[in-house]
Each structure stands twice: as C-alpha cells, then as structure tokens.
Scaffold this motif. Structure first.
Motif: not given
Length: 118
Positions: A11, A14-15, A109-112, A17-19
């Motif tokens: 959690t 992934v959180g 590396t944050q994506i979103l 990495f995305l946010f």
C-alpha cells in the motif's frame, strides 16, 4: 497472513509510486488513526471478555450456561488482547519504515501527480 502482510507492504509503495510523498503521508495518517483505534478496541474488548469470565467464576456460577458463554467469549477475547491488538502496532511501524526508506524514490518517480498538474 500473506494477504494482510502484502497489503501493509504494498500500500505505501504503490501509493508513493502513484501519488508521491504527499500521497504516502495521507496513507500513513489514515493507517495511524485507524490502526490505533482498532488496536485499542481489540485490546480492551479482549480484556473485557476475560474479566467477564473471571467475574462469573468468582461469583460461583461455574458449570452453568452463563459460564459456558463466558468461556466462549474468553476464547474469542484472548487472541484479541494478546495478538491482534499488539500486532497492529507492528503493522503501523512497518508502513512508516517502508515509506521512509523509499521516500527519495517516491519523490523522483511519482506518476499521477505530474500528469494531473499539466
């Protein structure tokens, strides 16, 4: 125990990495608030069931249906007060440590968030 362990480990990863770091901070705040509440509730509930059985035994109602029900409650309460409540503390710490270790990675590396802010 594999599924809850994976949930606690992945959690924040992934959180983050995305946010990014702010998303992980929100995840950690929510985990802390909910985890502490659940740990206190589980520990107190288990202790109450244990004390209820002791009270029934002390009052002289041993070998009655009430005592049988109290033994069942104590059987449920022992894992709550001895394992489930204290183990939530470890899960909260594991999420925090993983987030701290991967904090620099999350920043790079944050994506979103970059996609949303364009």
């Amino acid at each position: 125990m594999i599924a809850p362990g994976c949930l606690v480990i992945f959690t924040p990863l992934v959180g983050g990495f995305l946010f990014g770091p702010k998303g992980v901070a929100g995840i950690l705040a929510g985990a802390l608030i909910n985890g502490v509440q659940m740990a206190i509730s589980a520990s107190n509930t288990g202790g109450a069931w244990d004390n209820g059985k002791k009270l029934i035994e002390k009052s002289g109602y041993k070998h009655t249906p009430q005592h049988g029900a109290a033994v069942i409650g104590d059987t449920i309460g022992d894992p709550l007060k001895d394992t489930s409540g204290p183990s939530l503390n470890i899960l909260i710490k594991l999420m925090a440590i993983l987030s701290l270790v991967f904090g620099g990675f999350f920043e790079r590396t944050q994506i979103l968030i970059p996609l949303i802010s364009r």
